[in-house]
Design a protein around this motif. Structure first.
Motif, PDB file in Angstrom:
ATOM      1  N   VAL A  62       0.441  -0.744  -0.336  1.00 17.04           N
ATOM      2  CA  VAL A  62      -0.174  -0.149  -0.191  1.00 17.04           C
ATOM      3  C   VAL A  62       0.735   1.280   0.173  1.00 17.04           C
ATOM      4  O   VAL A  62       1.060   2.390  -0.745  1.00 17.04           O
ATOM      5  CB  VAL A  62      -0.985   0.148   1.493  1.00 17.04           C
ATOM      6  CG1 VAL A  62      -1.835   1.208   1.362  1.00 17.04           C
ATOM      7  CG2 VAL A  62      -2.166  -1.562   1.031  1.00 17.04           C
ATOM      8  N   GLN A  63       2.030   1.438   0.911  1.00 18.61           N
ATOM      9  CA  GLN A  63       2.675   2.196   0.418  1.00 18.61           C
ATOM     10  C   GLN A  63       3.521   3.040  -0.437  1.00 18.61           C
ATOM     11  O   GLN A  63       3.938   3.514  -0.922  1.00 18.61           O
ATOM     12  CB  GLN A  63       4.027   2.037   1.783  1.00 18.61           C
ATOM     13  CG  GLN A  63       4.629   3.561   2.262  1.00 18.61           C
ATOM     14  CD  GLN A  63       5.652   2.966   3.554  1.00 18.61           C
ATOM     15  OE1 GLN A  63       5.506   2.274   4.070  1.00 18.61           O
ATOM     16  NE2 GLN A  63       6.570   3.977   3.450  1.00 18.61           N
ATOM     17  N   PHE A  64       3.730   1.995  -1.672  1.00 17.17           N
ATOM     18  CA  PHE A  64       4.948   1.716  -2.853  1.00 17.17           C
ATOM     19  C   PHE A  64       3.913   0.786  -4.057  1.00 17.17           C
ATOM     20  O   PHE A  64       3.960   0.191  -4.154  1.00 17.17           O
ATOM     21  CB  PHE A  64       5.774   0.576  -2.712  1.00 17.17           C
ATOM     22  CG  PHE A  64       6.933   1.505  -1.533  1.00 17.17           C
ATOM     23  CD1 PHE A  64       7.430   2.999  -1.609  1.00 17.17           C
ATOM     24  CD2 PHE A  64       7.213   0.634  -0.195  1.00 17.17           C
ATOM     25  CE1 PHE A  64       8.281   3.434  -0.535  1.00 17.17           C
ATOM     26  CE2 PHE A  64       8.125   1.518   0.737  1.00 17.17           C
ATOM     27  CZ  PHE A  64       8.349   2.830   0.630  1.00 17.17           C
ATOM     28  N   PRO A  65       2.818   1.558  -3.905  1.00 15.18           N
ATOM     29  CA  PRO A  65       1.938   0.835  -5.193  1.00 15.18           C
ATOM     30  C   PRO A  65       2.336   0.699  -6.465  1.00 15.18           C
ATOM     31  O   PRO A  65       3.044   1.815  -6.708  1.00 15.18           O
ATOM     32  CB  PRO A  65       0.340   1.852  -5.020  1.00 15.18           C
ATOM     33  CG  PRO A  65       1.022   3.294  -4.019  1.00 15.18           C
ATOM     34  CD  PRO A  65       2.434   3.251  -4.063  1.00 15.18           C
ATOM     35  N   ARG A  66       1.724   0.338  -7.298  1.00 18.73           N
ATOM     36  CA  ARG A  66       2.110   0.145  -8.695  1.00 18.73           C
ATOM     37  C   ARG A  66       1.724   1.633  -9.732  1.00 18.73           C
ATOM     38  O   ARG A  66       0.714   2.043  -9.829  1.00 18.73           O
ATOM     39  CB  ARG A  66       1.860  -0.713  -9.249  1.00 18.73           C
ATOM     40  CG  ARG A  66       2.434  -0.885 -10.675  1.00 18.73           C
ATOM     41  CD  ARG A  66       2.896  -1.950 -11.506  1.00 18.73           C
ATOM     42  NE  ARG A  66       3.052  -2.402 -12.854  1.00 18.73           N
ATOM     43  CZ  ARG A  66       2.112  -1.790 -13.658  1.00 18.73           C
ATOM     44  NH1 ARG A  66       0.769  -1.739 -13.647  1.00 18.73           N
ATOM     45  NH2 ARG A  66       2.671  -2.076 -15.120  1.00 18.73           N
ATOM     46  N   CYS A  67       2.069   3.032  -9.649  1.00 15.02           N
ATOM     47  CA  CYS A  67       1.210   4.280 -10.210  1.00 15.02           C
ATOM     48  C   CYS A  67       2.081   3.698 -11.293  1.00 15.02           C
ATOM     49  O   CYS A  67       2.915   3.119 -11.812  1.00 15.02           O
ATOM     50  CB  CYS A  67       2.287   5.498  -9.600  1.00 15.02           C
ATOM     51  SG  CYS A  67       1.846   5.468  -8.073  1.00 15.02           S
ATOM     52  N   SER A  68       0.834   4.347 -12.629  1.00 15.98           N
ATOM     53  CA  SER A  68       1.680   4.471 -13.772  1.00 15.98           C
ATOM     54  C   SER A  68       1.212   5.884 -14.615  1.00 15.98           C
ATOM     55  O   SER A  68      -0.018   6.561 -13.780  1.00 15.98           O
ATOM     56  CB  SER A  68       0.582   2.691 -14.720  1.00 15.98           C
ATOM     57  OG  SER A  68      -0.909   3.121 -14.175  1.00 15.98           O
ATOM     58  N   VAL A  69       1.643   5.596 -16.002  1.00 16.54           N
ATOM     59  CA  VAL A  69       0.478   6.576 -16.692  1.00 16.54           C
ATOM     60  C   VAL A  69      -0.120   5.971 -17.426  1.00 16.54           C
ATOM     61  O   VAL A  69       0.523   5.227 -18.240  1.00 16.54           O
ATOM     62  CB  VAL A  69       2.528   7.253 -17.332  1.00 16.54           C
ATOM     63  CG1 VAL A  69       1.587   8.443 -18.046  1.00 16.54           C
ATOM     64  CG2 VAL A  69       2.857   7.994 -16.983  1.00 16.54           C
ATOM     65  N   LEU A  70      -1.311   6.763 -17.962  1.00 15.67           N
ATOM     66  CA  LEU A  70      -2.313   6.276 -19.026  1.00 15.67           C
ATOM     67  C   LEU A  70      -2.224   6.579 -20.281  1.00 15.67           C
ATOM     68  O   LEU A  70      -1.786   7.588 -20.508  1.00 15.67           O
ATOM     69  CB  LEU A  70      -3.371   5.897 -18.164  1.00 15.67           C
ATOM     70  CG  LEU A  70      -3.451   5.372 -16.590  1.00 15.67           C
ATOM     71  CD1 LEU A  70      -4.934   4.957 -16.409  1.00 15.67           C
ATOM     72  CD2 LEU A  70      -2.990   3.807 -16.364  1.00 15.67           C
ATOM     73  N   ALA A  71      -2.911   5.833 -20.905  1.00 15.53           N
ATOM     74  CA  ALA A  71      -2.650   6.398 -22.432  1.00 15.53           C
ATOM     75  C   ALA A  71      -4.490   5.680 -23.218  1.00 15.53           C
ATOM     76  O   ALA A  71      -4.715   5.034 -22.512  1.00 15.53           O
ATOM     77  CB  ALA A  71      -1.744   6.006 -23.057  1.00 15.53           C
ATOM     78  N   ASN A  72      -4.665   6.606 -23.707  1.00 18.48           N
ATOM     79  CA  ASN A  72      -6.436   5.702 -24.653  1.00 18.48           C
ATOM     80  C   ASN A  72      -5.663   4.535 -25.371  1.00 18.48           C
ATOM     81  O   ASN A  72      -4.869   5.309 -26.946  1.00 18.48           O
ATOM     82  CB  ASN A  72      -7.037   7.029 -25.253  1.00 18.48           C
ATOM     83  CG  ASN A  72      -7.841   6.724 -26.169  1.00 18.48           C
ATOM     84  OD1 ASN A  72      -8.274   6.488 -27.044  1.00 18.48           O
ATOM     85  ND2 ASN A  72      -9.308   5.765 -25.069  1.00 18.48           N
ATOM     86  N   ILE A  73      -6.491   4.200 -25.234  1.00 17.25           N
ATOM     87  CA  ILE A  73      -6.177   2.584 -26.596  1.00 17.25           C
ATOM     88  C   ILE A  73      -7.104   3.083 -28.111  1.00 17.25           C
ATOM     89  O   ILE A  73      -8.541   3.633 -27.500  1.00 17.25           O
ATOM     90  CB  ILE A  73      -7.099   1.477 -25.955  1.00 17.25           C
ATOM     91  CG1 ILE A  73      -6.308   0.703 -25.044  1.00 17.25           C
ATOM     92  CG2 ILE A  73      -7.088  -0.413 -27.222  1.00 17.25           C
ATOM     93  CD1 ILE A  73      -4.885   0.582 -24.754  1.00 17.25           C
ATOM     94  N   LYS A  74      -6.654   2.964 -29.236  1.00 14.53           N
ATOM     95  CA  LYS A  74      -7.074   4.217 -30.161  1.00 14.53           C
ATOM     96  C   LYS A  74      -8.646   3.436 -30.442  1.00 14.53           C
ATOM     97  O   LYS A  74      -8.666   2.360 -30.836  1.00 14.53           O
ATOM     98  CB  LYS A  74      -6.382   4.096 -31.790  1.00 14.53           C
ATOM     99  CG  LYS A  74      -5.043   4.705 -30.983  1.00 14.53           C
ATOM    100  CD  LYS A  74      -4.470   4.831 -32.152  1.00 14.53           C
ATOM    101  CE  LYS A  74      -2.713   5.184 -32.290  1.00 14.53           C
ATOM    102  NZ  LYS A  74      -1.863   4.855 -33.656  1.00 14.53           N
ATOM    103  N   GLY A  75      -9.162   4.688 -30.322  1.00 13.15           N
ATOM    104  CA  GLY A  75     -11.012   3.644 -31.263  1.00 13.15           C
ATOM    105  C   GLY A  75     -11.783   3.678 -30.377  1.00 13.15           C
ATOM    106  O   GLY A  75     -12.545   3.174 -30.205  1.00 13.15           O
TER     107      GLY A  75
END
Length: 739
Positions: free
Chosen positions: A487-500
């Motif tokens: 919980v203290q070190f969660p897997r943060c991420s940068v998201l992107a849109n799946i085309k269409g």
């Protein structure tokens, strides 16, 4: 709306922020109950509640009402007889683990079963001695009354033999275990077992199996293995071997193991499993009696088994003081194992069990049993498997098994007197196969979930080296630490849109993605609280690619320099912008006074024009560019924030807003709390909250129509956005971006 002939859906709806959604869709506000309301409801009493309480405290009433005599009774009788034979043998065998005379195991296979019949919610588990609990009791017993050396000075033990002292200690500890379980059940804290994961229990029982094997060596192989207070393996030593014990044990183990494997392989074809332990016990008794093994070969046998039951005794309160710390893990382990087994059968046969009622049932069972000199009861996996596999439908099978044990105790116990203890030890070891084979879980856990594997190994190794009580505490600590770290070190991420699509995923996992230039979507999949707020902020800075506070300070320093140059006349404003009128080089101000002012929002009110920070600045002033104009924070998985997180989040949002980054938040849980905590002000406003990621993205595309896709591949990208305008028609905006 589903398109005919295709697996697609089309949704036409307005673009929603949280504010616009709340205006259009009325929310139902539920009245929150206060603690006082819960207390009043808990102590409320009427006829219906009294009936409900009676049924919950006596679950036997519930299943007796639906008992199908013709279909179930014969199965319960067969199961009860089979289970009773196994219970007699295991009672005698497991009693050796508790360092008590063998016949006291028969008491533990009888008295707790009677109470559980009325109070328990599981219809299939077989209540009685459990090897791990017996080992833990034996640890306490031998600590207070060792085989050699000085005994602990306890009032009430004077004049008693070593066996009688140990029996009194075991029954007193069991009484205390029962009190703890009963209190936990009354206080409705059955949820504590949830903190003992399957992985932890697996590692713990595997270590317990190792201890049990070692403790049985002196019976199985005729070795002298003294039992120390904490069952440390380093305390074992070998002095002599009895060849007859070795031969008997090997024969028993090989035969029982082979027949058990056959039982498992052909269980669908066998009406009932072959009771090989009982058969081998009867044969061993007959052979031992016929050839007088005790005298001829000097092997150790069970010896005299008194007929009948002993009068009830009161527990020793001084023993309570000496053993309180040992009794608590016994209470937890006994309940956790029994509840885990009961849960398996309740799912299989589709009925419910109540953890709090199970605590009450085992608490009363242990208190009642301890009064008659039995020791702590739980359930043995192998015995419960026999009760279920032989057709047991309800606890009537358990009651019949108790009757079988009573018959042995009152009438035919003397027939077991010539039974070699090595036979019991061999039976114990063979029945540990399931627990010992849990070692095979380690490679699987390592491949699937390394933190769980660490919990398993930590619990098992600590329990082997430090003892079962400390090992359980260490295992629980490792498990809680693994949860805290996740919980203290969660897997943060940068998201992107799946085309269409309107779907957003981690940009590292997909090739065909759509990322508008100047827009970032940052996701944190955990609660935000005091322990991880700084981790969240550091990951956010890493995701956007700059430290907003440093950018803000550099901008305010640049403004301070520009003001000074304008005041001196070295810089002038013209229709084409700022003009440098100084002949010499202009150095940037190094004045660090009033550092607090550098953290304030940039102020252009006394300047002739607003500064474009991404354009070339006058007087060779350099401020890092910020190409990001919009940031979306995906808080859909954030279930709560504490006060420390609120302060840290607000600071982070203000820093971003002050460097002209528009922040949008997608949230499902925390908006109401933010309003309640007066989170919003002139800079941080509720209008930044949106219902979904796609709503936030469409809003950004509407606000920044010149936003284009990052050059991440070749080809033509088509993004179709449908926006509903109130009072008008649907409008589709297609973006064609050639890269």
């Amino acid at each position: 709306m589903m398109r005919p002939g295709s697996k697609q859906y089309v949704v036409a709806r307005p673009l929603y922020s949280e504010d616009s959604f709340a205006e259009e869709h009325e929310k139902v506000y539920r009245e929150r109950k206060t603690i006082l309301d819960h207390v009043k409801q808990y102590f409320k009493c009427d006829a219906e509640r009294a009936k409900s309480i009676a049924l919950s405290l006596l679950p036997v009433i519930g299943w007796l009402k639906i008992y199908q005599i013709k279909e179930w009774l014969l199965s319960d009788i067969v199961s009860g007889v089979s289970t009773g034979l196994v219970a007699v043998l295991q009672g005698l065998a497991y009693c050796l683990l508790a360092s008590l005379p063998a016949w006291y195991g028969l008491f533990s296979a009888f008295f707790p079963v009677i109470m559980y019949f009325f109070l328990g919610t599981s219809r299939h588990i077989s209540v009685g001695p459990f090897p791990v609990l017996c080992l833990m009791i034996g640890s306490v017993v031998t600590k207070l009354v060792p085989d050699e050396g000085a005994h602990v000075n306890i009032t009430g033990l004077e004049g008693l033999s070593i066996d009688d002292q140990r029996v009194l200690i075991a029954s007193s500890v069991t009484f205390l275990v029962g009190i703890m379980q009963l209190v936990m059940g009354v206080l409705q804290v059955g949820f504590v077992v949830m903190y003992l994961s399957d992985t932890l229990v697996s590692g713990f029982t595997t270590a317990a199996a190792v201890h049990i094997v070692v403790s049985q060596l002196k019976f199985v192989l005729g070795l002298q293995v003294p039992v120390q207070s904490r069952f440390k393996l380093s305390s074992c030593f070998i002095t002599s071997t009895n060849v007859c014990d070795v031969v008997i044990s090997l024969v028993i183990m090989v035969v029982v193991f082979i027949v058990k494997e056959l039982n498992d392989r052909y269980k669908s074809k066998l009406p009932v499993p072959i009771p090989i332990e009982v058969i081998m016990t009867v044969i061993a008794c007959g052979v031992s009696y016929a050839f007088d093994f005790k005298t001829t070969y000097g092997i150790e046998v069970i010896g005299h088994i008194p007929k009948g039951y002993e009068p009830p005794v009161a527990p020793n309160l001084q023993i309570f003081q000496q053993t309180a710390l040992d009794a608590f893990p016994m209470a937890i382990v006994g309940f956790a194992v029994a509840f885990s087994v009961a849960k398996v059968y309740s799912v299989k046969y589709d009925y419910t069990i109540d953890g709090n009622q199970e605590l009450i049932a085992f608490g009363v069972s242990n208190i009642f049993g301890a009064s008659f000199k039995s020791f702590a009861a739980s359930t043995a996996l192998s015995r419960s498997a026999v009760q279920e596999s032989t057709g047991g439908k309800t606890q009537i099978a358990g009651l019949i098994s108790a009757v079988m044990v009573m018959i042995v105790t009152l009438a035919i116990g003397y027939l077991l007197e010539p039974l070699p203890k090595s036979v019991l030890g061999a039976v114990v070891i063979v029945n540990l196969k399931g627990m010992l084979m849990q070692v095979r879980d380690v490679p699987y856990l390592w491949r699937r979930d390394k933190p769980d594997c660490v919990v398993w190994l930590g619990t098992c190794i600590a329990s082997i080296l430090l003892g079962l009580d400390l090992g359980l505490a260490v295992g629980l600590g490792v498990e809680l630490l693994s949860i805290v770290l996740r919980v203290q070190f969660p897997r943060c991420s940068v998201l992107a849109n799946i085309k269409g699509t309107d779907i957003y995923r981690d940009r590292k996992d997909y090739l065909k993605i759509y990322e508008p230039e100047g827009v970032k979507i940052f996701r944190i999949p955990s609660p935000i609280f005091f322990a991880n707020i700084e981790f969240f902020r550091s990951k956010l800075v890493e995701a956007v690619g700059f430290n907003p506070l440093r950018i803000l300070r550099k901008r305010n320093k640049a403004l301070r320099t520009i003001r000074k140059l304008l005041k001196k006349g070295d810089l002038q404003w013209t229709s084409k912008g700022f003009l440098n009128t100084s002949c010499g080089p202009i150095r940037e101000s190094e004045d660090d006074s009033n550092v607090e002012e550098l953290d304030l929002p940039t102020d252009f009110k006394d300047l002739p024009a607003r500064i474009d920070w991404n354009a070339e600045l006058p007087a060779n002033i350099v401020v890092p560019r910020v190409d990001l104009h919009s940031l979306i924070l995906d808080f859909a998985a954030v279930s709560f924030l504490d006060i420390s997180a609120l302060k840290g989040l607000k600071t982070a949002l203000k820093e971003l807003i002050r460097v002209e980054v528009e922040v949008y938040i997608v949230d499902s849980y925390i908006l109401e709390k933010l309003h309640h905590c007066c989170f919003f002000d002139d800079e941080v406003q509720p209008s930044m909250f949106f219902v979904t990621l796609h709503d936030a993205m469409l809003h950004i595309l509407e606000k920044h129509p010149d936003t284009s896709e990052k050059k991440s591949g070749s080809g033509k990208i088509l993004t179709s956005v449908t926006v509903h305008h109130p009072g008008g028609n649907l409008r589709s905006r297609d973006r064609n971006v050639c890269t």
